[in-house]
Each structure stands twice: as structure tokens, then as C-alpha cells.
Design a protein around this motif. Sequence first.
Motif, short mmCIF file in Angstrom:
data_model
loop_
_atom_site.label_atom_id
_atom_site.label_comp_id
_atom_site.label_asym_id
_atom_site.label_seq_id
_atom_site.Cartn_x
_atom_site.Cartn_y
_atom_site.Cartn_z
N SER A 1 13.88 0.97 -6.30
CA SER A 1 15.22 0.41 -6.14
C SER A 1 15.49 -0.73 -7.13
O SER A 1 16.60 -1.24 -7.19
N ILE A 2 14.49 -1.12 -7.89
CA ILE A 2 14.63 -2.25 -8.83
C ILE A 2 15.15 -1.73 -10.17
O ILE A 2 14.48 -0.94 -10.86
N ASP A 3 16.33 -2.15 -10.53
CA ASP A 3 16.99 -1.67 -11.74
C ASP A 3 16.73 -2.62 -12.90
O ASP A 3 17.62 -3.28 -13.41
N LEU A 4 15.47 -2.70 -13.29
CA LEU A 4 15.07 -3.54 -14.42
C LEU A 4 14.09 -2.74 -15.28
O LEU A 4 13.39 -1.86 -14.77
N PRO A 5 14.03 -3.02 -16.57
CA PRO A 5 13.11 -2.26 -17.45
C PRO A 5 11.65 -2.51 -17.07
O PRO A 5 11.31 -3.54 -16.50
N PHE B 1 11.24 -10.04 -5.46
CA PHE B 1 11.30 -8.60 -5.67
C PHE B 1 10.20 -7.88 -4.90
O PHE B 1 10.04 -6.68 -5.03
N LEU B 2 9.45 -8.67 -4.12
CA LEU B 2 8.41 -8.07 -3.28
C LEU B 2 8.89 -7.85 -1.85
O LEU B 2 8.60 -6.83 -1.25
N GLU B 3 9.61 -8.84 -1.30
CA GLU B 3 10.04 -8.77 0.09
C GLU B 3 11.52 -9.12 0.22
O GLU B 3 12.01 -10.02 -0.46
N ASN B 4 12.20 -8.39 1.09
CA ASN B 4 13.56 -8.78 1.46
C ASN B 4 13.48 -10.13 2.16
O ASN B 4 12.75 -10.28 3.14
N PRO B 5 14.18 -11.15 1.65
CA PRO B 5 14.03 -12.51 2.20
C PRO B 5 14.49 -12.65 3.65
O PRO B 5 14.10 -13.59 4.34
N TYR B 6 15.28 -11.70 4.13
CA TYR B 6 15.79 -11.79 5.50
C TYR B 6 14.96 -10.95 6.48
O TYR B 6 14.64 -11.40 7.57
N THR B 7 14.63 -9.73 6.09
CA THR B 7 13.89 -8.85 7.00
C THR B 7 12.39 -8.87 6.75
O THR B 7 11.62 -8.40 7.60
N ASP C 1 10.92 -6.98 4.80
CA ASP C 1 10.48 -5.63 4.46
C ASP C 1 10.10 -5.59 2.98
O ASP C 1 10.70 -6.28 2.14
N PHE C 2 9.12 -4.76 2.66
CA PHE C 2 8.73 -4.59 1.26
C PHE C 2 9.85 -3.90 0.49
O PHE C 2 10.46 -2.95 0.98
N ILE C 3 10.13 -4.38 -0.70
CA ILE C 3 11.19 -3.82 -1.53
C ILE C 3 10.66 -2.61 -2.30
O ILE C 3 9.68 -2.72 -3.04
N ASN C 4 11.29 -1.48 -2.11
CA ASN C 4 10.88 -0.26 -2.79
C ASN C 4 10.98 -0.45 -4.32
O ASN C 4 12.06 -0.76 -4.83
N GLU D 1 0.83 -1.21 0.00
CA GLU D 1 0.00 0.00 0.00
C GLU D 1 0.87 1.26 0.00
O GLU D 1 1.82 1.39 0.76
N GLY D 2 0.52 2.19 -0.89
CA GLY D 2 1.26 3.44 -0.99
C GLY D 2 2.41 3.38 -1.98
O GLY D 2 3.08 4.40 -2.21
N HIS D 3 2.68 2.21 -2.54
CA HIS D 3 3.75 2.04 -3.52
C HIS D 3 3.19 1.80 -4.92
O HIS D 3 2.11 1.25 -5.07
N VAL D 4 3.95 2.21 -5.92
CA VAL D 4 3.61 1.94 -7.31
C VAL D 4 4.47 0.76 -7.76
O VAL D 4 5.70 0.90 -7.88
N LEU D 5 3.86 -0.37 -8.01
CA LEU D 5 4.61 -1.59 -8.26
C LEU D 5 5.40 -1.55 -9.57
O LEU D 5 4.94 -0.97 -10.57
#
Length: 324
Positions: A319-323, A305-311, A313-316, A218-222
Motif C-alpha cells: 500500500s506504500i506508494d513510494l519508490p 510506515f510500519l504501524e497505523n498510528p491509531y489502530t 495495525d501493521f501497514i501493508n 512476519e509474512g510480509h515483504v518490507l
Amino acid sequence: MTHTLFNPFKDLNFDEHFCFLSGALTNENMTVFPVWLMDHFKLGNERIEMMDKTKSYNYSDLKLPCSSEVKTAFEELDVKVEAAYKKGFEGMASLDQELLFQWTGRMVYGMLYYEMLYERDRLLRQGEDFEISVTLRKRFGYFHLMLQSLIEPISFVGKKPWSIAVFPLKYSADIFSYRNDAVNLMFSFGVNEFGFIACLQDNGVIGEKQKEILDKMEGHVLHPIQFEELYARFHYSDYILQYKPEYKIENQDNGIAIEVETAGKQPHFGFWDEDIYAQLLSNYWQVYGIEKEDILKFQMPPLSFLENPYTKDFINPESIDLPF
């Protein structure tokens, strides 16, 4: 079922002279996919495959027999959805979920209708009778009944029979992502500004299972790769769901009331097999060149690419460097 509305799955009636929704005699038809949608994305002459990959159609050639009443009802629904579409995420998120159920249901049922025709004709050529299991007859019959809420006084009491998630999504302009799993009654749709995923007859169970990640989003643009991962989670959850939705259906003075039955066997998900899930996810991520072996690495948590596997936390998405 105690109602008396048309149910094509009772006698497997898919005759071209009977309206697909009401059962009324007709010589009219309507497209499976909304005309405005096909025009906007220039889909008319694109090909869409049936499930076994041996048969395909042009999008514009897929048509359903329908009465004037049904055609008008879907045209009016299309006007509402197109207007919401033009407003992007805010517009689509503001739509009543019942309208989204009806709008997506038309396309899912349309593909299911063609799957039924294909299987019927295939068996006929082999001199065999066309039959489907009692379980599928019941499941598809319920779905068809709920879709008739567009033209009949049908109300949904309490818990809704579907899971629908609408969220902001970033795509390059004019890209259209669409998936339709007719047998499992699932649908996904993604364009620039928004996406949504619909499980049309899970009684909200899958939406509840994925609530934690939906809340984090919520609040993020996927990013599109996150959209694909989210759909993979919904799709695999549907695959391992060990639960047959049941309904209490009552004829009332003002129409038909449908209520999710909560008594008896409770929803249960089978074992989440990371190997099978990774294979499914790799199918959705293949456009990025990500293979199953990249998702599952020895002594490493599964790639996400949705959640940090360790924490967790939702992945911003930024921060994703893909087209996209």
C-alpha cells in the motif's frame, strides 16, 4: 575475565604485525569487507567515512592483520554466507545466528579497529597518550572475545548476547543498503529479497523491546522505507538503553562458556523522546524527501510506515506508494 585469550583492548594493542583476532604474529592480512560482497556490489573503489567524517577509505583498502588460521576461518564462513545469500531471504533466515554474528562482527570490528587506529594516531600527533574509558575497554573486550568463537571452542549458554532480525525486503535490483555503527556495535544490511539488523552486544534486550513489531511484520515483504524505520527503532532503543551487559565466563575442559548475567540491575530504557527519534528517523528517510517536520506535526501522531498510528495495525508494504 578469567580466560587467557588475546584481548587487544587490555593494552590497546592494534599493531599491524599481530593478528586482530588471535594475537598471533603475522605478516598476512584480510579485507574488512568480504571480497565476494565488494565484487558483487562493486564497492571496492567506493569511499567509506570514519565517524568524525574527516577521514575516508576505499572499501578495498580496509584490511586487518590476520593469521593464516583466522583468514581461512573467515573464508570458510564467507562461503556459507554467500551460498545463503544466493538463496535470498530463505537462505539467510536459515543460517545459525551465531554465524551471522561472526560474519557481521568481522565488519563491525574491522571498522572499530580503524577507529582505534585513527584516534591513536590523532592523539600521537598531538603528543597525547591513547586511552579509552574502562567501560569501553570492557565492552569491546567482551565483543572481541565473542568474535573469537569462530576459531576457539567458545559456547554461548542460554540467552544470546545479541539481537538479530532477518526479514524479507523488496529493493530494486543491485541496490545495497548498509550501516555500521562500530562504537555501538550495530549493523544493518539490506538488498533485494532480504534485510537484517544486528545489535551485537545488547543481550537480546532490544530484540525483545521490538518483538511486537517484528511479530506483526512476519509474512510480509518490507518496503525499504519500512526497513529504515525499523533500523531507526533499533538504533534509538540502543541509545536510550540504560543497561551494561555482564557475563559469566567460565573456562571448562572443552573450552570457554559465556553466559549472560541476569542477576542485579535489570534492563531499563530511558524516556522515548519523539523529537529526538524524529530527527534520527528523518536522517534515514531523507532519500524520500521526508523531513523531521513531516514526521512530527502539531496535534498529530508521529508519522510511521510500519504501524497505523491509531489502530497499531501493521501497514501493508504493497500500500506504500513510494519508490523502492
